[in-house]
Design an enzyme around this catalytic site. Structure first.
Site, PDB file in Angstrom:
ATOM      1  CB  ALA A   1      -0.618  -0.156   1.436  1.00  7.37           C
TER       2      ALA A   1
ATOM      3  N   GLY B   1       0.414  -5.115   0.912  1.00  5.86           N
ATOM      4  CA  GLY B   1      -0.937  -4.991   0.304  1.00  5.86           C
ATOM      5  C   GLY B   1      -0.584  -5.689  -1.134  1.00  5.86           C
TER       6      GLY B   1
ATOM      7  CD  GLU C   1      -2.282  -7.592   2.980  1.00  2.33           C
ATOM      8  OE1 GLU C   1      -1.989  -6.310   2.940  1.00  2.33           O
ATOM      9  OE2 GLU C   1      -2.910  -7.648   4.145  1.00  2.33           O
TER      10      GLU C   1
ATOM     11  CD  GLU D   1       1.671  -5.679   5.583  1.00  2.00           C
ATOM     12  OE1 GLU D   1       2.466  -6.524   5.778  1.00  2.00           O
ATOM     13  OE2 GLU D   1       0.938  -5.737   4.753  1.00  2.00           O
TER      14      GLU D   1
HETATM   15  N1  3HC Z   1       4.669   3.572  -0.477  1.00  2.70           N
HETATM   16  C1  3HC Z   1       4.975   4.844  -0.626  1.00  2.70           C
HETATM   17  N2  3HC Z   1       6.233   5.059  -1.125  1.00  2.70           N
HETATM   18  C2  3HC Z   1       7.171   3.927  -1.087  1.00  2.70           C
HETATM   19  C3  3HC Z   1       6.656   2.511  -0.871  1.00  2.70           C
HETATM   20  C4  3HC Z   1       5.136   2.623  -0.475  1.00  2.70           C
HETATM   21  N3  3HC Z   1       4.862   1.140  -0.103  1.00  2.70           N
HETATM   22  N4  3HC Z   1       7.657   1.659  -0.966  1.00  2.70           N
HETATM   23  C5  3HC Z   1       8.781   2.486  -1.554  1.00  2.70           C
HETATM   24  N5  3HC Z   1       8.445   3.760  -1.603  1.00  2.70           N
HETATM   25  C6  3HC Z   1       9.436   4.794  -2.015  1.00  2.70           C
HETATM   26  C7  3HC Z   1      10.354   5.214  -1.118  1.00  2.70           C
HETATM   27  O1  3HC Z   1       9.936   6.335  -0.402  1.00  2.70           O
HETATM   28  C8  3HC Z   1      11.256   5.748  -2.296  1.00  2.70           C
HETATM   29  O2  3HC Z   1      11.030   7.213  -2.477  1.00  2.70           O
HETATM   30  P1  3HC Z   1      12.031   8.319  -2.652  1.00  2.70           P
HETATM   31  O3  3HC Z   1      12.913   8.030  -4.157  1.00  2.70           O
HETATM   32  O4  3HC Z   1      10.974   9.625  -3.074  1.00  2.70           O
HETATM   33  O5  3HC Z   1      12.820   8.535  -1.499  1.00  2.70           O
HETATM   34  C9  3HC Z   1      11.086   5.219  -3.349  1.00  2.70           C
HETATM   35  O6  3HC Z   1       9.836   4.617  -3.381  1.00  2.70           O
HETATM   36  C10 3HC Z   1      12.082   3.991  -3.708  1.00  2.70           C
HETATM   37  O7  3HC Z   1      12.152   3.103  -2.555  1.00  2.70           O
HETATM   38  P2  3HC Z   1      13.349   2.764  -1.763  1.00  2.70           P
HETATM   39  O8  3HC Z   1      14.615   3.995  -1.880  1.00  2.70           O
HETATM   40  O9  3HC Z   1      13.216   2.072  -0.614  1.00  2.70           O
HETATM   41  O10 3HC Z   1      14.263   1.502  -3.001  1.00  2.70           O
HETATM   42  P3  3HC Z   1      14.766   0.232  -2.851  1.00  2.70           P
HETATM   43  O11 3HC Z   1      14.705  -0.274  -4.078  1.00  2.70           O
HETATM   44  O12 3HC Z   1      16.175   0.220  -2.032  1.00  2.70           O
HETATM   45  O13 3HC Z   1      13.718  -0.572  -1.918  1.00  2.70           O
HETATM   46  C11 3HC Z   1      11.586  -1.556  -1.499  1.00  2.70           C
HETATM   47  C12 3HC Z   1      12.533  -1.019  -2.403  1.00  2.70           C
HETATM   48  C13 3HC Z   1      12.294  -3.014  -1.082  1.00  2.70           C
HETATM   49  C14 3HC Z   1      10.292  -2.161  -2.028  1.00  2.70           C
HETATM   50  C15 3HC Z   1      11.365  -0.857  -0.364  1.00  2.70           C
HETATM   51  O14 3HC Z   1      11.025   0.571  -0.918  1.00  2.70           O
HETATM   52  C16 3HC Z   1      10.406  -1.141   0.615  1.00  2.70           C
HETATM   53  O15 3HC Z   1      10.722  -1.882   1.526  1.00  2.70           O
HETATM   54  N6  3HC Z   1       9.276  -0.420   0.674  1.00  2.70           N
HETATM   55  C17 3HC Z   1       8.252  -0.601   1.664  1.00  2.70           C
HETATM   56  C18 3HC Z   1       7.364  -2.017   1.596  1.00  2.70           C
HETATM   57  C19 3HC Z   1       6.490  -2.116   2.665  1.00  2.70           C
HETATM   58  O16 3HC Z   1       6.632  -1.827   3.691  1.00  2.70           O
HETATM   59  N7  3HC Z   1       5.124  -2.295   2.124  1.00  2.70           N
HETATM   60  C20 3HC Z   1       4.207  -2.480   2.858  1.00  2.70           C
HETATM   61  C21 3HC Z   1       3.453  -1.352   3.104  1.00  2.70           C
HETATM   62  S1  3HC Z   1       1.822  -1.318   4.004  1.00  2.70           S
HETATM   63  C22 3HC Z   1       0.815  -2.331   3.533  1.00  2.70           C
HETATM   64  O17 3HC Z   1       0.851  -2.652   2.275  1.00  2.70           O
HETATM   65  C23 3HC Z   1      -0.380  -2.280   4.041  1.00  2.70           C
HETATM   66  C24 3HC Z   1      -1.398  -3.340   3.848  1.00  2.70           C
HETATM   67  O18 3HC Z   1      -1.236  -4.573   4.355  1.00  2.70           O
HETATM   68  C25 3HC Z   1      -2.725  -2.985   3.476  1.00  2.70           C
END
Ligand code: 3HC
Length: 736
Positions: free
Chosen positions: A63, A109, A112, A132
């Site tokens: 998400a 997400g 999911e 998460e």
């Molecule tokens: N939402 C919004 N922005 C995100 C994002 C997300 N889920 N994941 C990454 N980004 C953004 C980062 O902030 C970054 O932005 P910037 O360039 O402006 O600084 C850009 O995308 C690139 O991210 P990284 O610098 O982290 O890139 P990497 O290649 O090093 O890593 C990744 C990629 C492994 C996907 C890492 O970004 C990551 O771990 N992201 C988060 C994943 C996460 O936690 N997902 C769960 C979200 S909560 C959810 O899904 C709830 C659900 O259950 C309903």
């Protein structure tokens, strides 16, 4: 929306492409776009099946985390997740097979969404995970309900509580994925020759072809498996509930104050007990509570803070950053040894110089011992140990220094010695070699002048133990070149560190603020709190070690020498009364763990088993008497309030003086340099959660009680007067 989610027909299969760079995060528009596209495909006479795939280098990274900020109450979240859950059910109920084609990451997400597809196919190097909890929330789009049905409760519990992604091979073996393409599996390093040199584009194209063929075969066979309908046997439910109980016990030891991992266990257990439909309702409720929690706000803040920190306002992305291929470290003591290990661990050959063989041999023996401990924990093989050690070349001369790209100076914290070292380095290294000092406090500009090459000089302040702690303060001198900073930021990543660019003030950011943290700890002791009480209160707060325990590890002599130097130039580390106790301990030769006594008594010199020492209480009584203080019982709350207020007030000054780019950089410094609890977001974020007006009121109260050295930081007063906070607008600025 049309751009975010594309629709096309290939070979009678509807291809739904999610194209929301950089990571295809699920913003509300993306969720809706997928919903519309799947409905369109279901009704499309030209489509027999549906493939969901990500554009670019990844499937869906979850998400959109920024959207969580718009959920102000648990009720907002419940309304939003009702939509998401319904959307995924509609997808699962689609009349044609839906296949998730996964390359890169399927996280949160994203996974999911894939679980609600009928099938999942992935490239060999793909990863899937439920991260998460690392954001203080639980999977909120059915993950706690569908994942245990796909792979069993045990693995689902692990994935939902540690947040670590699992490689495609493991996910396939566990039942999360149905098919994995041949190719290189980075988790095992094994590769089929066919796939070893692919780029992402080819990889994705092959995935799409395979996914289309797979989807067609499922359409022909008319098979569609709904994950939510996978039945769990009474035995599986019983074992699953038992696994939840065991996981709670483990988390009691490992979660360190974080609530989200336990909440994830609750949601999984509810699903096992109540079944999918009611379990999903509970998941939504638990998610709604977690997403508005302070823990989640703090962790989301850090997620973006960690990415922001590499963006330095006047150093654009295009600034040339060199590759560091060879390094040298001067000084084989504790810090020098740890820094040398850091380079060797990153595969960079490193010269280790000290004054004589005896010092070098001592340093090398410690390095070997540290690696042997790593090996005994199964984290390194004997072969890896020898190969890593072979990257380290001990020397007592400057031979070979003309070939290195960087030198890190880690000699004693003594201005004259360091200046002398930099003068020598200026003549024995190449003109483009970066000269970095590991000084924890001293003026980088003095070293720069001594070297005769100021643009190449800066600070690389590692934290003890340097091979473990992830922070690297990159200290910018007056004339440090942009290239040297850009190179340092790139190098930090290669070394597995988080590089934070800070300004050149005494103690930089971490230790300048720490002086105020320690001042309060000393004064609280003099006023009546005990060393074990103060340490316990801070570890209960979430720090890995309290102030006195930390000083016993770092060495009481280190701080004492810094105070001596400051005295010689007529300065003090922190405003306010300087406690005499640390200097008395220094004079007694009680340097901490290494001498077997410091703030505590230890079982032996170098030993770690400590016991409180009544002598400290006697000293505190004596010193308090001399200062006219009547010692009193001090409540735990006062200890936290005084110490955290001192940190935030000084943090505000650091910010205002231009020695940190933004408040969130300070948070990153404290989380990675001192293990400040992540779920509190860092000292500046914590102050915001307490409320800046409360912080200011405390500073004023302490000023009235203790004296004028408690002076409100002007920035703090201004922000409150304007109704703003540390983060209400980017205070990003070039460093002073
Ligand atoms: N939402 C919004 N922005 C995100 C994002 C997300 N889920 N994941 C990454 N980004 C953004 C980062 O902030 C970054 O932005 P910037 O360039 O402006 O600084 C850009 O995308 C690139 O991210 P990284 O610098 O982290 O890139 P990497 O290649 O090093 O890593 C990744 C990629 C492994 C996907 C890492 O970004 C990551 O771990 N992201 C988060 C994943 C996460 O936690 N997902 C769960 C979200 S909560 C959810 O899904 C709830 C659900 O259950 C309903």
């Amino acid at each position: 929306m049309a751009d975010l989610v594309r629709y096309e027909i290939v070979d009678r299969v509807a291809i739904v492409t999610i194209d929301n760079p950089p990571v295809n995060a699920l913003s509300p528009a993306v969720w809706d776009g997928i919903d519309v596209a799947v409905a369109r495909a279901a009704a499309d006479p030209n489509a027999d099946a549906i493939v969901l795939i990500g554009a670019g280098t990844t499937f869906i990274a979850g998400a959109d985390i920024k959207v969580f900020d718009t959920l102000k109450t648990a009720a907002d979240s419940l309304a939003r997740s009702a939509n998401t859950h319904a959307l995924l059910r509609r997808m699962e109920d689609a009349s044609k097979p839906v296949v998730a084609a996964i390359h890169g990451n399927a996280l949160g997400g994203g996974l999911e969404m894939a679980q609600a597809c009928h099938f999942r196919i992935a490239t060999a190097d793909a990863k899937v995970g439920q991260p998460e909890v690392l954001l203080g929330i639980i999977p909120g789009a059915g993950g706690t309900q569908r994942l245990p049905r796909l792979c069993g409760a045990q693995l689902a519990l692990e994935m939902c509580t540690d947040g670590k992604p699992v490689p495609a091979s493991k996910a396939k073996a566990a039942g999360i994925l149905d098919e994995v393409l041949p190719g290189r599996d980075p988790s095992t390093g094994s590769a089929s020759s066919r796939a070893s040199s692919r780029d992402e584009g080819v990889n994705r194209a092959e995935l799409l072809t395979a996914a289309v063929a797979f989807a067609k075969s499922k359409a022909q066979a008319r098979t569609m498996r709904k994950t939510r309908d996978i039945a769990l046997s009474p035995e599986q439910i019983k074992n699953g509930i038992e696994a939840c109980r065991a996981m709670r016990q483990t988390l009691a030891k490992t979660a360190k104050g974080a609530r989200a991992p336990l909440a994830a266990v609750d949601a999984i257990e509810e699903g096992l007990r109540l079944g999918f439909a009611d379990g999903s309702i509970r998941e939504r409720e638990i998610f709604a509570q977690s997403v508005v929690s302070t823990e989640s706000k703090a962790l989301r803040h850090l997620f973006f803070a960690e990415r922001e920190v590499a963006k330095v306002p006047d150093i654009p992305k295009e600034t040339p950053a060199r590759d560091i291929k060879r390094a040298a470290v001067i000084g084989a003591g504790t810090m020098g040894g740890g820094i040398t290990m850091t380079y060797a661990n990153a595969g960079i050959p490193v010269l280790l110089k000290d004054v004589d063989d005896a010092a070098l041999q001592r340093g090398l023996a410690t390095i070997r011992k540290n690696y042997e401990i790593t090996m005994s924990k199964g984290k390194m093989t004997a072969d890896q140990l020898e190969k890593t050690l072979a990257l380290i070349t001990p020397t007592t001369s400057y031979d070979g220094f003309d070939r290195v790209d960087i030198v890190v100076e880690a000699v004693f914290e003594n201005m004259d010695l360091k200046k002398q070292t930099f003068a020598e380095l200026g003549s024995v290294t190449r003109a483009d070699c970066i000269l970095a000092s590991n000084s924890s406090t001293l003026d980088i500009d003095e070293f720069a002048r001594a070297s005769g090459r100021p643009p190449q000089v800066l600070g690389h302040h590692f934290f003890s133990p340097a091979n473990v702690m992830k922070l690297l303060e990159i200290v910018r001198g007056r004339e440090t070149s942009r290239e040297a900073i850009a190179t340092s930021l790139k190098l930090a990543k290669k070394l597995g560190k988080v590089g934070v660019v800070v300004g050149n003030c005494f103690g930089f950011v971490a230790n300048r603020m720490l002086a105020y943290y320690m001042r309060e700890a000393y004064l609280l002791l003099e006023e009546g709190a005990s060393v074990p009480q103060i340490d316990r209160v801070l570890t209960d707060f979430g720090l890995p070690v309290g102030p006195f325990g930390m000083q016993d590890i770092a060495g009481i002599d280190v701080g004492a020498r810094i105070r001596q130097y400051l005295k010689s130039i007529g300065k003090t580390r922190a405003e306010g009364p300087q406690s005499a106790i640390p200097d008395i301990l220094f004079e007694m030769g009680r340097y901490g763990q290494k001498t077997g006594a410091g703030w505590y008594k230890y079982d032996a010199p170098g030993g770690r088993n400590r016991t409180p020492d009544p002598l400290i209480e006697e000293l505190a009584d004596e010193v308090a008497f001399k200062r006219g203080i009547t010692r009193r019982p001090i409540a735990d709350e006062e200890i936290v309030a005084r110490i955290m207020t001192a940190l935030a007030n000084e943090g505000a000054r650091v910010l205002e003086d231009g020695f940190a780019t933004r408040a969130s950089d300070i948070d990153v410094v404290y989380v990675y340099g001192f293990g400040f609890p992540r779920y509190r977001g860092g000292p500046m974020f914590y102050a915001e959660t307490v409320g800046l007006p409360t912080v200011l009121a405390r500073v004023r109260e302490y000023r009235a009680r203790f004296g004028d050295y408690w002076e409100p930081a002007p920035l703090l007063e201004r922000l409150i007067a304007d109704g703003r906070g540390f983060y209400s607008e980017a205070v990003a600025q070039p460093l002073a």
